[in-house]
Design a protein around this motif. Structure first.
Motif, PDB file in Angstrom:
ATOM      1  N   GLU A   1      -6.057   7.655   6.927  1.00 63.28           N
ATOM      2  CA  GLU A   1      -6.017   7.581   5.462  1.00 63.28           C
ATOM      3  C   GLU A   1      -6.632   8.804   4.795  1.00 63.28           C
ATOM      4  OE1 GLU A   1      -6.801   3.714   3.549  1.00 63.28           O
ATOM      5  OE2 GLU A   1      -7.114   2.970   5.583  1.00 63.28           O
ATOM      6  N   THR A   2      -7.566   9.442   5.465  1.00 57.54           N
ATOM      7  CA  THR A   2      -8.212  10.612   4.872  1.00 57.54           C
ATOM      8  C   THR A   2      -7.728  11.922   5.469  1.00 57.54           C
ATOM      9  OG1 THR A   2     -10.035  10.395   6.451  1.00 57.54           O
ATOM     10  CG2 THR A   2     -10.292   9.335   4.295  1.00 57.54           C
ATOM     11  N   THR A   3      -7.264  11.908   6.716  1.00 61.77           N
ATOM     12  CA  THR A   3      -6.899  13.165   7.371  1.00 61.77           C
ATOM     13  C   THR A   3      -5.414  13.496   7.289  1.00 61.77           C
ATOM     14  OG1 THR A   3      -6.627  12.016   9.494  1.00 61.77           O
ATOM     15  CG2 THR A   3      -8.793  12.977   9.019  1.00 61.77           C
TER      16      THR A   3
ATOM     17  N   ARG B   1       0.810  -1.227   0.000  1.00 58.42           N
ATOM     18  CA  ARG B   1       0.000   0.000   0.000  1.00 58.42           C
ATOM     19  C   ARG B   1       0.840   1.272   0.000  1.00 58.42           C
ATOM     20  NH1 ARG B   1      -2.824  -0.495   6.007  1.00 58.42           N
ATOM     21  NH2 ARG B   1      -0.968  -0.104   7.282  1.00 58.42           N
TER      22      ARG B   1
ATOM     23  N   GLY C   1      -8.642   7.390  11.354  1.00 58.67           N
ATOM     24  CA  GLY C   1      -8.968   8.173  10.168  1.00 58.67           C
ATOM     25  C   GLY C   1      -7.756   8.679   9.411  1.00 58.67           C
TER      26      GLY C   1
ATOM     27  N   HIS D   1      -4.474  13.699  15.789  1.00 61.21           N
ATOM     28  CA  HIS D   1      -5.316  13.006  14.822  1.00 61.21           C
ATOM     29  C   HIS D   1      -5.532  11.549  15.220  1.00 61.21           C
ATOM     30  CE1 HIS D   1      -3.869  16.490  12.589  1.00 61.21           C
ATOM     31  NE2 HIS D   1      -4.880  16.323  11.773  1.00 61.21           N
TER      32      HIS D   1
ATOM     33  N   ARG E   1       1.847  12.222   2.075  1.00 65.27           N
ATOM     34  CA  ARG E   1       2.312  11.786   0.760  1.00 65.27           C
ATOM     35  C   ARG E   1       2.720  12.979  -0.103  1.00 65.27           C
ATOM     36  NH1 ARG E   1      -1.955   6.864  -0.404  1.00 65.27           N
ATOM     37  NH2 ARG E   1      -0.458   5.156  -0.105  1.00 65.27           N
TER      38      ARG E   1
ATOM     39  N   PRO F   1      -2.897  11.911   2.919  1.00 69.24           N
ATOM     40  CA  PRO F   1      -2.746  12.714   1.696  1.00 69.24           C
ATOM     41  C   PRO F   1      -1.708  13.836   1.833  1.00 69.24           C
ATOM     42  CG  PRO F   1      -5.055  12.295   2.147  1.00 69.24           C
ATOM     43  CD  PRO F   1      -4.309  11.841   3.359  1.00 69.24           C
TER      44      PRO F   1
END
Length: 257
Positions: A232-234, A188, A230, A226, A240, A237
């Motif tokens: 992967e969305t918060t 992933r 969550g 955080h 990366r 991005p």
């Protein structure tokens, strides 16, 4: 380690063994404890300690020795010629500001990850981490990302030799479980670790690539504000995007020195 006895200087090895005895967990030593940690005699340890003190690499308060600021000269010289931390710093600062979290960059050194850049948020972390801090690669998100990039034969050797330690109830408990986590990180392109090195210590990491496209480091966010659920969305991005910017800048500068 196999060495050529024609050039190998045992006294240099012993001097560095003495210096290596000083760690974040054991920041000071008496002659006796230094001798035990370095695996040398008390008389030899005393000579090395006093010599290193006279050279300015150790301080002595009359009872115990501890590292002196001059020991930073070697690390500073190394980092000054390594473009990776310099390139990453501005992007880690931006990422830290965007998320309100501590951000880091690590490289793989043997079986450990080593922090080469770190931007600390105002929120207090439970574990004191600085540039140069080492952690076992298998217990960190950065390490698993970096291990996933190793050649298959080298990775198998790592799995055969690794010794796991149960730091918390959440720590991976078997090589089989670790293998799955590393494989997943490779598939992933990111890894998340929760409460494995210490309770409350959570983080997510992605790879950073050099000019030739190979993975040279891992960028990390320590998750304090955080939720890890969550991520992967918060967080991911933005993480990366920061890693991509670091990778592009490394390419424009010819990669790490």
């Amino acid at each position: 380690m196999t060495v050529d006895e024609g050039y190998y200087v045992k006294s240099v090895e012993k001097a560095f063994a003495i210096l290596g005895a000083f760690t974040p967990d054991v920041p000071e030593h008496t002659v006796s404890t230094a001798a035990a940690a370095a695996g040398t005699s008390r008389a030899a340890a005393r000579r090395f300690l006093l010599t290193l003190r006279d050279l300015g690499y150790l301080g002595f308060d009359g009872t115990a020795f501890r590292l002196a600021p001059r020991t930073l000269d070697v690390a500073a010289a190394y980092l000054a010629h390594l473009s990776l931390p310099q390139v990453a710093e501005q992007h880690l600062k931006q990422l830290s500001a965007e998320l309100g979290e501590t951000t880091s960059l690590c490289i793989l050194d043997g079986t450990d990850v080593v922090y080469v850049s770190r931007i600390t948020s105002l929120r207090l972390l439970r574990v004191a981490v600085n540039v140069g801090t080492r952690f076992p690669a298998w217990a960190t998100s950065m390490g698993r990302v970096l291990l996933a990039q190793l050649p298959a034969e080298e990775l198998e050797t790592y799995f055969a030799d690794v010794r796991l330690q149960q730091y918390t109830r959440s720590t991976v408990s078997s090589v089989a479980e670790l293998r799955e986590e590393v494989l997943l990180a490779g598939i992933r392109g990111w890894s998340k670790v929760t409460d494995e090195l210490e309770d409350g210590l959570r983080g997510v990491a992605v790879p950073v690539r050099g000019a030739d496209g190979t993975v040279v480091a891992a960028a990390n966010v320590s998750l304090q504000l955080h939720s890890s659920d969550g991520v992967e969305t918060t967080v991911l991005p933005l993480l990366r995007a920061a890693a991509d910017r670091i990778s592009r800048d490394l390419g424009s500068r010819g990669g790490p020195a």
